[in-house]
Design an enzyme around this catalytic site. Sequence first.
Site, PDB file in Angstrom:
ATOM      1  N   GLY A   1      48.669  16.328   7.537  1.00 49.93           N
ATOM      2  CA  GLY A   1      49.844  15.507   7.310  1.00 49.93           C
ATOM      3  C   GLY A   1      49.608  14.071   7.736  1.00 49.93           C
ATOM      4  O   GLY A   1      48.468  13.664   8.005  1.00 49.93           O
TER       5      GLY A   1
ATOM      6  N   ASP B   1      46.610  24.130  -1.329  1.00 48.68           N
ATOM      7  CA  ASP B   1      47.724  23.599  -2.106  1.00 48.68           C
ATOM      8  C   ASP B   1      47.378  22.288  -2.803  1.00 48.68           C
ATOM      9  O   ASP B   1      48.226  21.730  -3.522  1.00 48.68           O
ATOM     10  CB  ASP B   1      48.974  23.421  -1.234  1.00 48.68           C
ATOM     11  CG  ASP B   1      48.708  22.649   0.041  1.00 48.68           C
ATOM     12  OD1 ASP B   1      47.544  22.340   0.319  1.00 48.68           O
ATOM     13  OD2 ASP B   1      49.680  22.364   0.778  1.00 48.68           O
TER      14      ASP B   1
ATOM     15  N   HIS C   1      41.827  21.901   0.615  1.00 54.56           N
ATOM     16  CA  HIS C   1      43.209  22.350   0.794  1.00 54.56           C
ATOM     17  C   HIS C   1      43.628  23.251  -0.366  1.00 54.56           C
ATOM     18  O   HIS C   1      43.533  22.854  -1.534  1.00 54.56           O
ATOM     19  CB  HIS C   1      44.162  21.157   0.869  1.00 54.56           C
ATOM     20  CG  HIS C   1      44.030  20.357   2.131  1.00 54.56           C
ATOM     21  ND1 HIS C   1      44.846  20.567   3.217  1.00 54.56           N
ATOM     22  CD2 HIS C   1      43.179  19.361   2.477  1.00 54.56           C
ATOM     23  CE1 HIS C   1      44.512  19.723   4.183  1.00 54.56           C
ATOM     24  NE2 HIS C   1      43.495  18.979   3.760  1.00 54.56           N
TER      25      HIS C   1
ATOM     26  N   ASP D   1      38.396  17.848  -0.313  1.00 60.18           N
ATOM     27  CA  ASP D   1      39.754  17.623   0.186  1.00 60.18           C
ATOM     28  C   ASP D   1      40.765  18.331  -0.720  1.00 60.18           C
ATOM     29  O   ASP D   1      41.298  19.374  -0.362  1.00 60.18           O
ATOM     30  CB  ASP D   1      40.064  16.140   0.317  1.00 60.18           C
ATOM     31  CG  ASP D   1      41.234  15.862   1.260  1.00 60.18           C
ATOM     32  OD1 ASP D   1      41.656  16.790   1.986  1.00 60.18           O
ATOM     33  OD2 ASP D   1      41.730  14.723   1.286  1.00 60.18           O
TER      34      ASP D   1
ATOM     35  N   GLU E   1      40.932   9.049   9.311  1.00 62.12           N
ATOM     36  CA  GLU E   1      41.144   8.877   7.868  1.00 62.12           C
ATOM     37  C   GLU E   1      42.108   7.711   7.678  1.00 62.12           C
ATOM     38  O   GLU E   1      41.703   6.588   7.416  1.00 62.12           O
ATOM     39  CB  GLU E   1      41.697  10.161   7.240  1.00 62.12           C
ATOM     40  CG  GLU E   1      41.937  10.038   5.735  1.00 62.12           C
ATOM     41  CD  GLU E   1      42.670  11.255   5.158  1.00 62.12           C
ATOM     42  OE1 GLU E   1      42.651  11.403   3.931  1.00 62.12           O
ATOM     43  OE2 GLU E   1      43.283  12.022   5.934  1.00 62.12           O
TER      44      GLU E   1
ATOM     45  N   HIS F   1      42.281  16.694  11.498  1.00 62.81           N
ATOM     46  CA  HIS F   1      42.301  15.509  10.644  1.00 62.81           C
ATOM     47  C   HIS F   1      42.361  14.270  11.541  1.00 62.81           C
ATOM     48  O   HIS F   1      43.328  14.081  12.289  1.00 62.81           O
ATOM     49  CB  HIS F   1      43.538  15.516   9.745  1.00 62.81           C
ATOM     50  CG  HIS F   1      43.393  16.309   8.491  1.00 62.81           C
ATOM     51  ND1 HIS F   1      43.418  17.686   8.465  1.00 62.81           N
ATOM     52  CD2 HIS F   1      43.235  15.912   7.199  1.00 62.81           C
ATOM     53  CE1 HIS F   1      43.291  18.099   7.211  1.00 62.81           C
ATOM     54  NE2 HIS F   1      43.166  17.048   6.424  1.00 62.81           N
TER      55      HIS F   1
ATOM     56  N   HIS G   1      36.085  21.385   3.914  1.00 61.67           N
ATOM     57  CA  HIS G   1      37.400  20.727   3.904  1.00 61.67           C
ATOM     58  C   HIS G   1      37.977  20.766   2.494  1.00 61.67           C
ATOM     59  O   HIS G   1      37.675  19.925   1.647  1.00 61.67           O
ATOM     60  CB  HIS G   1      37.252  19.277   4.384  1.00 61.67           C
ATOM     61  CG  HIS G   1      38.553  18.620   4.739  1.00 61.67           C
ATOM     62  ND1 HIS G   1      38.806  18.088   5.979  1.00 61.67           N
ATOM     63  CD2 HIS G   1      39.674  18.414   4.021  1.00 61.67           C
ATOM     64  CE1 HIS G   1      40.021  17.577   6.010  1.00 61.67           C
ATOM     65  NE2 HIS G   1      40.573  17.760   4.819  1.00 61.67           N
TER      66      HIS G   1
END
Length: 355
Positions: A175, A18, A16, A295, A205, A202, A14
Amino acid sequence: MTVDLRQAPKVLLHDHLDGGLRPQTLVELADGIGHALPATEPGALATWFVESAESGSLERYLETFAHTVAVLQTEEALERVAAEAVLDLAADGVVHAEVRYAPELCTGGGLALEAVVEAVQAGFARGVREAAAQGATTSVGTLLCAMRQADNHMAAARLAVRYRDAGVVGFDIAGPEAGFPPSRQKDAFDLLRAELVPFTVHAGEAAGLDSVADALSVGTLRLGHGVRVADDVVAADAPGGAPTLGRLAAWVRDRRVPLEASPTSNVQTGAATSIAAHPATLLKDLGFAVTVNTDNRLVSGTSTTQEMTLLREQAGWSDADLALASVAAAEAAFLPLPEREALVLRVRDGWAALT
């Protein structure tokens, strides 16, 4: 003997794209397009991201991505950032990573979705080659995300199907979690199951058990974060007694649904109160398939080694616990069985050699 965690072979599920840019790269790319950053010195910029993320709110945490996404609008920038991500992960001892991003966020400059995917794949391939030239053997699989608050999930799912033999290993939705359940994108998940493309979601969380249950209902193979499943664990009613698992928690544990825990990020977004009290420790002790992840390396100011170090120093994880989490991540990778078995062996033997 304490394991040198940077040298230990780690699997990252996991991460990202960006959320993991190098600060210097972000400064240079932003300067090239005239995008104003909150700081232009790389060190100060890195500090700004971490401080902004430590709000306790997933929504505010996500606001930091306005700056990283702004610079990821050309093929050149996408390829550069993807290649650098591989090199940074390899330098941290990651032997396999699944890196995710949402192609729809990279079309503001006019790129077609296909051009975005192909640029990122070119960058990952270049990064793997350059890492090998530096003596580090690593592999990368891509997870394509759809933004759960938007309506582009079918396009993202079709991209995952189209590029599944070109390095894209799966799908995800990302998101704001609250108010946007996975079942809202049920048609995309139906397509992916029909096409036999694996996916993670996701869930668990920012939202709780309903989010986890909804993710399971659409057929997710893993839970992105998933730590709120601990809300379905009832503490023992007597000293020395065992906690009681509710039906949902028992389902997740008994079927070894992997949890993509990201300790620092989870604290920043309010999914955990601290590293010391992170639910992953309880869940690990109860036999859940807990994995350790970053993350967003820039936004959280972290690395896989750093996450494991924090768990060891603040939550009492042993090296054996961390090795088991690494093996669990290898077992959960979206890889063909022979590759997955080889990865598990590499991880298990690598940790054993360090102890």
